[in-house]
Design an enzyme around this catalytic site. Structure first.
Site, mmCIF file in Angstrom:
data_model
loop_
_atom_site.group_PDB
_atom_site.id
_atom_site.type_symbol
_atom_site.label_atom_id
_atom_site.label_comp_id
_atom_site.label_asym_id
_atom_site.label_seq_id
_atom_site.Cartn_x
_atom_site.Cartn_y
_atom_site.Cartn_z
ATOM 1 N N VAL A 66 -21.220 0.372 -15.333
ATOM 2 C CA VAL A 66 -20.306 1.396 -14.849
ATOM 3 C C VAL A 66 -18.888 1.080 -15.303
ATOM 4 C CG1 VAL A 66 -19.814 0.240 -12.643
ATOM 5 C CG2 VAL A 66 -19.642 2.731 -12.782
ATOM 6 N N HIS A 67 -18.090 2.130 -15.487
ATOM 7 C CA HIS A 67 -16.653 2.008 -15.756
ATOM 8 C C HIS A 67 -15.944 2.759 -14.635
ATOM 9 C CE1 HIS A 67 -13.021 2.744 -18.669
ATOM 10 N NE2 HIS A 67 -12.756 1.882 -17.704
ATOM 11 N N ILE A 68 -15.388 2.013 -13.696
ATOM 12 C CA ILE A 68 -14.741 2.602 -12.530
ATOM 13 C C ILE A 68 -13.435 3.290 -12.937
ATOM 14 C CG2 ILE A 68 -13.612 2.073 -10.318
ATOM 15 C CD1 ILE A 68 -16.680 1.946 -10.218
ATOM 16 N N TYR A 99 -21.971 5.364 -21.856
ATOM 17 C CA TYR A 99 -22.386 3.974 -21.686
ATOM 18 C C TYR A 99 -23.458 3.677 -22.729
ATOM 19 C CZ TYR A 99 -20.351 4.487 -16.998
ATOM 20 O OH TYR A 99 -19.519 4.736 -15.934
ATOM 21 N N GLU A 103 -16.641 9.695 -21.430
ATOM 22 C CA GLU A 103 -17.095 8.454 -22.051
ATOM 23 C C GLU A 103 -18.610 8.362 -21.953
ATOM 24 O OE1 GLU A 103 -13.194 5.875 -20.527
ATOM 25 O OE2 GLU A 103 -15.225 5.196 -20.043
#
Length: 364
Positions: free
Chosen positions: A155-157, A107, A105
């Site tokens: 952020v994408h955890i 950001y 992915e």
């Protein structure tokens, strides 16, 4: 057509470290803009997205951090849709693709050019200990109302198979926060994203030493049940003693805003609702479709060491960032025990490859 901005991980990081040494240590705080954060589910993948609907929602904010971007073409198409919807220019900044395997992915940041300007410092976190599957992405922006600034990380955890898979990255956010404090000295810090864990979980305790969530009630993920929300996985975190002029924050109930049910919204927009933070004199347009969840951040009480105690304190280094702090530095107390390396002097720290934190007072 504007050429898109793309951030090279290492070259941009090195460029920024050099440039920040030339920046005066004047502290200013972003104001009179609405900042948002949104996981736009698999943006740029497939053909089901309604970009007119996305633009109608995203146009409610001036600066938007976006998670789960699959292609840069998706962000570019959203930027064009925003320009068509608002009749004014927008711009964007995008990271490279991030991920530990074939699934990756990006950001991105999107902003209204009449209100916001990119300052500098766009960089993907140099995660030396490999805590994150998708390393956070950050940049510094300026409000055109008064040239005040803020630094925002997103952020994408990792969701994983269970909560146990998510907690290591959540705990590592404390180190990331301290890294941002060193990279963006004298600038208010914000961390926004999809954390896949409610802020009430014990894994957040490390970060809560330094930061606090703005959204503490409600939920941000769209349930399959009409009109219902399921989890508070998304949030916006600010410093515990933030000087940002926050007047409101909450969740944008976008299905209500555009008049769609949850099924259609999940399919053609996202399964997450965006969050917002209004600064200074700004207000979220169409506030009837938002869920305000804001409590004024309260600064913590911080016991200050005496002069005698300061004299006997050692130099503290951070083994993750290779930055050291003197006792008179603002982040001295923030170095976590896990990463703390003590030195007898600044010279000893520098001989070990550490550099002085940029927010430390300089000799006059």
């Amino acid at each position: 057509m504007k050429s898109p901005r793309y951030v090279s991980r290492y070259l941009k990081a090195a460029f920024f470290v050099v440039c920040t040494a030339l920046i005066p240590t004047l502290t200013v705080y972003a104001s009179d803009i609405v900042v948002g954060s949104w996981n736009i589910q698999r943006l740029g993948h497939g053909s089901q997205k309604s970009f007119p609907a996305l633009a109608a929602i995203a146009s409610k904010v001036d600066l938007l951090a976006v998670q789960e971007v699959m292609t840069e073409a998706g962000i570019t198409e959203l930027e064009h849709a925003l320009e068509k919807h608002t009749g004014e220019p927008w711009d964007h900044l995008v990271s490279h693709a991030l991920g530990a395997n074939s699934y990756k992915e990006m950001y991105a940041f999107l902003w209204r050019e009449s209100a916001v300007e990119y300052s500098d410092g766009a960089v993907v976190y140099l995660d030396r200990e490999n805590h994150f599957v998708r390393e956070p992405f950050s940049a510094k922006f300026k409000s055109k109302q008064d040239n005040s600034e803020l630094a925002i990380g997103t952020v994408h955890i990792l969701y994983g198979k269970s909560i146990k898979d998510r907690t290591p990255e959540i705990k590592a956010l404390a180190d990331y926060w301290l890294w941002m404090a060193d990279i963006y000295p004298n600038t208010p810090i914000v961390l926004a994203g999809d954390f896949n864990l409610p802020q009430s979980h014990a894994a957040w305790n490390s970060l809560k030493q330094y930061a606090q969530p703005l959204i503490t009630q409600g939920a941000s993920t769209l349930s399959k049940t009409p009109g219902k929300y399921a989890n508070l996985y998304d949030n916006i975190w600010v410093e515990r003693d933030t000087n940002l002029p926050i007047n409101d924050a909450g969740i944008i109930d976008f299905p209500k805003m555009i008049g769609w049910d949850h099924s259609k919204s999940r399919k053609h927009v996202s399964d997450h609702a965006p969050l917002y933070m209004a600064l200074g004199n700004s207000r979220l347009d169409n506030a009837t479709a938002s869920i305000s969840a804001f409590t004024t951040p309260a600064p913590p009480s911080k016991p200050q060491p005496s002069t005698a105690e300061k004299a006997t304190q050692e130099i503290r280094g951070n083994s993750n960032s290779h930055i050291y702090h003197r006792p008179d530095c603002p982040s001295y107390q923030r170095v976590s025990n896990k990463n703390r390396v003590n030195f007898s002097s600044a010279q000893a720290a520098e001989e070990s490859g550490y550099r002085l934190a940029k927010n430390c007072p300089r000799p006059s």
